[in-house]
Motif scaffolding. Structure first.
Motif, mmCIF file in Angstrom:
data_model
loop_
_atom_site.group_PDB
_atom_site.id
_atom_site.type_symbol
_atom_site.label_atom_id
_atom_site.label_comp_id
_atom_site.label_asym_id
_atom_site.label_seq_id
_atom_site.Cartn_x
_atom_site.Cartn_y
_atom_site.Cartn_z
ATOM 1 N N LEU A 37 0.824 -1.207 0.000
ATOM 2 C CA LEU A 37 0.000 0.000 0.000
ATOM 3 C C LEU A 37 0.859 1.258 0.000
ATOM 4 O O LEU A 37 0.582 2.196 -0.763
ATOM 5 C CB LEU A 37 -0.936 0.018 1.215
ATOM 6 C CG LEU A 37 -2.128 -0.928 1.174
ATOM 7 C CD1 LEU A 37 -2.810 -0.986 2.535
ATOM 8 C CD2 LEU A 37 -3.111 -0.515 0.088
ATOM 9 N N TRP A 38 1.879 1.291 0.854
ATOM 10 C CA TRP A 38 2.713 2.488 0.923
ATOM 11 C C TRP A 38 3.475 2.689 -0.385
ATOM 12 O O TRP A 38 3.659 3.807 -0.843
ATOM 13 C CB TRP A 38 3.651 2.456 2.127
ATOM 14 C CG TRP A 38 4.171 3.819 2.501
ATOM 15 C CD1 TRP A 38 3.512 5.020 2.395
ATOM 16 C CD2 TRP A 38 5.452 4.127 3.033
ATOM 17 N NE1 TRP A 38 4.311 6.051 2.842
ATOM 18 C CE2 TRP A 38 5.509 5.522 3.247
ATOM 19 C CE3 TRP A 38 6.563 3.357 3.374
ATOM 20 C CZ2 TRP A 38 6.631 6.161 3.763
ATOM 21 C CZ3 TRP A 38 7.674 3.993 3.902
ATOM 22 C CH2 TRP A 38 7.701 5.385 4.080
ATOM 23 N N ARG A 70 2.008 6.852 14.538
ATOM 24 C CA ARG A 70 1.052 5.741 14.463
ATOM 25 C C ARG A 70 0.580 5.519 13.034
ATOM 26 O O ARG A 70 0.723 6.382 12.179
ATOM 27 C CB ARG A 70 -0.169 6.041 15.326
ATOM 28 C CG ARG A 70 0.161 6.266 16.771
ATOM 29 C CD ARG A 70 -1.100 6.463 17.549
ATOM 30 N NE ARG A 70 -0.786 6.987 18.872
ATOM 31 C CZ ARG A 70 -1.687 7.341 19.748
ATOM 32 N NH1 ARG A 70 -2.959 7.263 19.443
ATOM 33 N NH2 ARG A 70 -1.334 7.805 20.927
ATOM 34 N N ALA A 71 -0.045 4.378 12.859
ATOM 35 C CA ALA A 71 -0.682 4.076 11.579
ATOM 36 C C ALA A 71 -1.972 3.322 11.836
ATOM 37 O O ALA A 71 -2.053 2.506 12.752
ATOM 38 C CB ALA A 71 0.237 3.229 10.699
ATOM 39 N N LEU A 72 -2.958 3.617 11.006
ATOM 40 C CA LEU A 72 -4.207 2.876 10.988
ATOM 41 C C LEU A 72 -4.358 2.269 9.604
ATOM 42 O O LEU A 72 -3.854 2.832 8.617
ATOM 43 C CB LEU A 72 -5.397 3.801 11.268
ATOM 44 C CG LEU A 72 -5.406 4.519 12.615
ATOM 45 C CD1 LEU A 72 -6.548 5.529 12.661
ATOM 46 C CD2 LEU A 72 -5.511 3.520 13.751
ATOM 47 N N VAL A 73 -5.065 1.148 9.525
ATOM 48 C CA VAL A 73 -5.322 0.508 8.244
ATOM 49 C C VAL A 73 -6.804 0.186 8.130
ATOM 50 O O VAL A 73 -7.493 0.006 9.135
ATOM 51 C CB VAL A 73 -4.479 -0.779 8.063
ATOM 52 C CG1 VAL A 73 -2.998 -0.445 7.950
ATOM 53 C CG2 VAL A 73 -4.719 -1.777 9.185
ATOM 54 N N LEU A 81 -6.807 -2.563 2.722
ATOM 55 C CA LEU A 81 -7.319 -1.787 1.599
ATOM 56 C C LEU A 81 -6.865 -0.333 1.620
ATOM 57 O O LEU A 81 -6.978 0.359 0.617
ATOM 58 C CB LEU A 81 -8.852 -1.820 1.604
ATOM 59 C CG LEU A 81 -9.498 -3.201 1.611
ATOM 60 C CD1 LEU A 81 -11.005 -3.073 1.784
ATOM 61 C CD2 LEU A 81 -9.150 -3.963 0.352
ATOM 62 N N GLY A 82 -6.386 0.121 2.762
ATOM 63 C CA GLY A 82 -5.959 1.507 2.881
ATOM 64 C C GLY A 82 -5.131 1.716 4.124
ATOM 65 O O GLY A 82 -5.100 0.857 5.011
ATOM 66 N N LEU A 83 -4.471 2.866 4.172
ATOM 67 C CA LEU A 83 -3.631 3.205 5.327
ATOM 68 C C LEU A 83 -3.630 4.697 5.570
ATOM 69 O O LEU A 83 -3.916 5.491 4.671
ATOM 70 C CB LEU A 83 -2.193 2.713 5.124
ATOM 71 C CG LEU A 83 -1.364 3.279 3.967
ATOM 72 C CD1 LEU A 83 -0.822 4.678 4.208
ATOM 73 C CD2 LEU A 83 -0.192 2.357 3.706
ATOM 74 N N SER A 107 -6.330 1.599 -1.696
ATOM 75 C CA SER A 107 -6.045 0.778 -2.872
ATOM 76 C C SER A 107 -7.038 1.086 -3.992
ATOM 77 O O SER A 107 -8.232 1.279 -3.736
ATOM 78 C CB SER A 107 -6.158 -0.702 -2.468
ATOM 79 O OG SER A 107 -5.969 -1.539 -3.561
ATOM 80 N N PRO A 108 -6.560 1.134 -5.233
ATOM 81 C CA PRO A 108 -7.461 1.463 -6.347
ATOM 82 C C PRO A 108 -8.701 0.573 -6.414
ATOM 83 O O PRO A 108 -9.779 1.051 -6.777
ATOM 84 C CB PRO A 108 -6.584 1.276 -7.588
ATOM 85 C CG PRO A 108 -5.196 1.539 -7.093
ATOM 86 C CD PRO A 108 -5.171 0.990 -5.689
#
Length: 164
Positions: A37-38, A70-73, A81-83, A107-108
């Motif tokens: 994703l990144w 921090r990170a969330l997904v 699907l995303g971050l 994500s597309p």
């Protein structure tokens, strides 16, 4: 965040299932999906980073001793699907820390499901819970699709960024 035309078959499959995508903190076992994703995010901005940066950033985002980073997904059926990457930091004009939403990507094949909004709203909640009165982010002026969301969920400021 980038919002280009979605793959409607994948989006329809996600939208038609009973379980909605969940927003949760990044975990160590997410590394390969997070990296993909990144990479998609960096490629959208025609950028890249070294393996050392990937490894260091991931370790920092998963380290409970670094609550300022921090990170969330967004996850659905085990697939990320995303971050969103978040940095809390001091601010000279406030007593409280502020929250910088550094990276946001969906994500597309998952665009159009409201995940960008959900990730921003989850960031707002983290900031509120931490007592941060402000959440801010940057995007490039050509990112028109994402800016449509940002115009609905945030306030455009007149600041111009300079960098060394």
């Amino acid at each position: 965040m980038t919002d280009n035309t979605a793959d409607t078959s994948s989006t329809a499959n996600i939208a038609s299932t009973r379980s909605a995508p969940t927003i949760r903190p990044l975990r160590p076992e997410d590394e390969s999906q997070w990296r993909a994703l990144w990479t998609g995010y960096l490629e959208f901005y025609e950028s890249s980073v070294s393996r050392e940066i990937y490894d260091t950033t991931f370790a920092r985002l998963c380290d409970p001793a670094r609550p300022q980073q921090r990170a969330l997904v967004a996850e659905h059926d085990g697939k990320l699907l995303g971050l969103v990457h978040i940095i809390f930091h001091a601010h000279n004009w406030r007593i409280e820390d502020v929250c910088y939403l550094q990276d946001l990507f969906v994500s597309p094949d998952a665009r159009g499901l409201g995940l960008g909004r959900a990730l921003i709203e989850a960031t707002y909640k983290l900031a509120d819970d931490a007592g941060c009165p402000s959440v801010y982010w940057l995007t490039q002026d050509f990112n028109t699709t994402a800016r449509q969301l940002y115009d609905r969920i945030g306030t455009l400021t007149p600041f111009v960024k300079y960098q060394r």
